[in-house]
Design an enzyme around this catalytic site. Structure first.
Site, PDB file in Angstrom:
ATOM      1  N   ASP A 333       0.863  -1.171   0.000  1.00  0.00           N
ATOM      2  CA  ASP A 333       0.000   0.000   0.000  1.00  0.00           C
ATOM      3  C   ASP A 333       0.909   1.233   0.000  1.00  0.00           C
ATOM      4  O   ASP A 333       2.081   1.143   0.384  1.00  0.00           O
ATOM      5  CB  ASP A 333      -0.889  -0.015   1.246  1.00  0.00           C
ATOM      6  CG  ASP A 333      -1.677   1.266   1.413  1.00  0.00           C
ATOM      7  OD1 ASP A 333      -2.308   1.707   0.439  1.00  0.00           O
ATOM      8  OD2 ASP A 333      -1.631   1.838   2.513  1.00  0.00           O
ATOM      9  N   ASP A 532      -1.956  -0.824   5.881  1.00  0.00           N
ATOM     10  CA  ASP A 532      -2.210  -0.258   7.201  1.00  0.00           C
ATOM     11  C   ASP A 532      -3.645   0.183   7.422  1.00  0.00           C
ATOM     12  O   ASP A 532      -4.004   0.551   8.540  1.00  0.00           O
ATOM     13  CB  ASP A 532      -1.292   0.959   7.434  1.00  0.00           C
ATOM     14  CG  ASP A 532      -1.701   2.147   6.589  1.00  0.00           C
ATOM     15  OD1 ASP A 532      -1.846   1.978   5.358  1.00  0.00           O
ATOM     16  OD2 ASP A 532      -1.891   3.235   7.143  1.00  0.00           O
ATOM     17  N   ASP A 536      -7.206  -1.842   3.101  1.00  0.00           N
ATOM     18  CA  ASP A 536      -6.255  -2.917   2.788  1.00  0.00           C
ATOM     19  C   ASP A 536      -6.705  -4.271   3.341  1.00  0.00           C
ATOM     20  O   ASP A 536      -6.105  -5.296   3.009  1.00  0.00           O
ATOM     21  CB  ASP A 536      -4.875  -2.595   3.374  1.00  0.00           C
ATOM     22  CG  ASP A 536      -4.309  -1.299   2.833  1.00  0.00           C
ATOM     23  OD1 ASP A 536      -4.440  -1.072   1.613  1.00  0.00           O
ATOM     24  OD2 ASP A 536      -3.747  -0.518   3.619  1.00  0.00           O
TER      25      ASP A 536
END
Length: 636
Positions: A333, A532, A536
């Site tokens: 990410d 995080d 996600d």
């Protein structure tokens, strides 16, 4: 009444662990009593250890036998333990009862660890569901009514006040605000929303009141889809798990059938007497018990987990310690993972006659009243400078902020906004602003009394260790590294070039990330995802190994992931992969040794070269050796 309820809840959640602990205590007391000569006490305590530690395994083994017509290791363990106990009572060799109890204790501990992993999965789903709103404020006949989310209908108009979570996916029919969508889309900045645009459930409304119209059922909202995706990904067993389960059943079936044949055929084939035959058959069940085989794996993985904890790496289950050693592709990410996730002032550029301090302090004078992340970044940059607050401050949504400082008007905002107050913007600053925006920076202009003081560039900074961490992963055999983000393409490409990833996927929703992980798994098989945020979570759950940033990560990401980097240090991913490769190698060595030793004991038993005590010593000795081998991972 509160404490009994808590005690009951605790015992229900940790039944397997408590059973393993009690089994261990009873086993120790029984062994102690036996060595002190208190045979009666030993014969009470040791059977109790059998019952407490073996009940769940016996129940599962019998259930599998009755319902699925399959034999598994649980049932084999019970048969071997009871065989050892029966032989011990028959020949008055009571230490064999202890051997059987140790066998049961090992499996009780394994069952407790498996139960703990399942509880973590259930908690991750509950944590995700707790983020959704229970009620919504609905406008009916000109009045506001608070109704449960599940009673909302398509066409209902709902009101969301400043600072509230948006309860369901809807379209804005009135109002203007910024909406923090970081938890859903991963965008680093709050997004300005106005009439006709869609907002998502679970996102946070900013400073403006919004009137929304429900355009789809709450069950179809983005956050609800995230929940379902996490559940589906968690419920699907990976091929390695299916292989292990099949191997256990096959192993148990072979050993039980072989044990029965060994208990029946030798008198007819080799002329053994029945006492020798039964003795050899029971010895066979003891030495063929898969304790050493199971000890080949769990102590190794637990040692690796302990080692990882010292390094600030939390592995949620041992299987993922092995799995990360096999990872061939990694998806990162962007916001909060490859970047810090916190906006800061990148650069202040003054016009001729002014300083960077003049630009920052003048902007901070009005931004100190703002709740916008850009305002916070500017005030933070000017914290060590001398300045005073403006008066009469008012924010113009989506454009900027205006106030009065020492009798003069101050304007801070985007280029289109400040051009309403000045005749022109300096050409050299316009060129600088264009370059900064192409690099993915956000630019705000600072004007005082129709004079342009300069501009301020705001950015979400790349983690300083990101590029080195990715290079280290390549050196460990990771073939493909990609970045997944909900942010815009230009910003994503700039970050990708800075850290050295192979491919960029931008402007993604949570389900898009999950689909990309699935495509990567088709090509590379074992894929890790590092993230995080809530957005996600589905990808973390789907990935072969989900890795969450412990400090910056949301509760859902932390609960869904398999590995947590407690200090948010990306270089720890390479440490985890090295540890996983060591664990993988050690497990293979241990399995080879355990199987070889079992075969050696079985051959010795068949040829009559070992008796039951020697078989037990060999069995327990091989278990100790592979356990000590696994403990090597505690070393650096």
């Amino acid at each position: 009444m509160l404490y009994p309820q808590r005690f009951t809840q605790f015992t229900q959640e940790h039944t397997d662990a408590l059973a393993a602990i009690l089994c261990g205590v009873l086993l120790f007391l029984g062994w102690f009593a036996l060595h002190l000569g208190f045979l009666g006490w030993a014969l009470l305590l040791l059977p109790a250890a059998y019952v407490v530690g073996g009940y769940e395994s016996a129940r599962e083994g019998l259930t599998t036998l009755i319902k699925e017509k399959e034999l598994d290791v649980d049932l084999l363990m019970i048969v071997a333990a009871l065989g050892a106990a029966s032989l011990g009572l028959w020949r008055r060799e009571y230490h064999l009862i202890i051997d059987g109890a140790i066998l049961i204790l090992i499996f009780a501990i394994s069952g407790a660890l498996e139960g703990y992993a399942m509880q973590r999965t259930e908690r991750s789903i509950r944590s995700l569901m707790s983020l959704t709103q229970d009620t919504a404020r609905v406008l009916r006949l000109g009045r506001e009514e608070v109704v449960p989310i599940n009673q909302l209908k398509v066409g209902d108009e709902i009101v969301v006040k400043p600072g509230e979570l948006i309860p369901t996916d809807a379209v804005i029919v009135s109002g203007y605000s910024t909406v923090n969508q970081a938890a859903i889309t991963g965008e680093s900045l709050p997004v300005e929303k106005t009439v006709g645009e869609e907002v998502f459930a679970g996102t946070l409304n900013g400073y403006g009141a919004l009137h929304l119209k429900v355009h789809q059922s709450p069950e179809s909202s983005l956050i609800q889809r995230v929940i379902r995706l996490v559940e589906q990904a968690k419920d699907s067993a990976p091929p390695s798990q299916q292989f292990i389960e099949g191997f256990e059943r096959g192993y148990a079936r072979v050993i039980v059938v072989a044990g029965l044949l060994l208990a029946i055929l030798p008198p007819f084939i080799w002329g053994w007497n029945w006492e020798v035959t039964i003795y050899r058959a029971l010895t066979f069940l003891v030495v063929a018990s898969p304790c050493a085989l199971m000890a080949s794996i769990m102590p190794t993985l637990l040692s690796g987990i302990a080692h990882g904890a010292r390094q600030g790496i939390l592995f949620k289950n041992g299987a993922q310690l092995e799995m990360i050693g096999k990872v061939r592709a990694i998806a990162f990410d962007k916001t909060g993972t490859l970047t810090t996730g916190q906006l800061r002032v990148f650069k202040a550029i003054p016009t001729t006659g002014y300083s960077e301090g003049d630009v920052l302090t003048t902007a901070a004078a009005v931004e100190s009243y703002s709740e916008h992340p850009i305002g916070h970044a500017i005030v933070g940059a000017a914290r060590d400078l001398d300045w005073k607050s403006a008066v009469g401050v008012r924010a113009i949504p989506g454009q900027g902020i205006v106030g009065t400082l020492s009798g003069s008007q101050v304007i801070v905002g985007n280029a289109a906004f400040v051009q309403q107050y000045v005749t022109h913007l300096p050409k050299e600053l316009q060129d600088s602003a264009l370059l900064l925006e192409q690099e993915g920076k956000t630019v705000v202009w600072v004007v005082q009394e129709s004079v342009v003081l300069g501009l301020i560039a705001i950015a979400d900074f790349v983690r300083p260790e990101a590029a080195a961490a990715i290079a280290d992963l390549r050196s460990l055999g990771v073939e493909h590294i990609v970045m997944l983000t909900g942010d815009n393409e230009q910003t994503a490409q700039n970050i990708a070039q800075a850290v050295g990833v192979d491919q960029v996927y931008a402007q993604l929703l949570p389900e898009d990330k999950l689909h990309i992980i699935r495509r990567l798994q088709q090509q590379y098989k074992t894929v890790a995802m590092v993230g995080d945020g809530i957005n996600d979570a589905p990808a973390l759950a789907q990935a072969s190994v989900g890795i969450a940033m412990g400090g910056a990560g949301s509760d859902v990401a932390l609960e869904t992931a398999d590995i947590i980097l407690m200090a948010d240090r990306l270089e720890k991913i390479a440490v985890a992969k090295r540890l996983g490769k060591r664990a993988q190698t050690t497990v293979k060595q241990n399995i080879a040794f355990a199987l070889s030793f079992i075969i050696l004991l079985l051959v010795g038993n068949f040829l009559g070269g070992i008796n039951l005590p020697i078989g037990v010593i060999g069995h327990e000795g091989s278990t100790v050796l592979v356990t000590l081998s696994g403990l090597r991972l505690l070393r650096n």
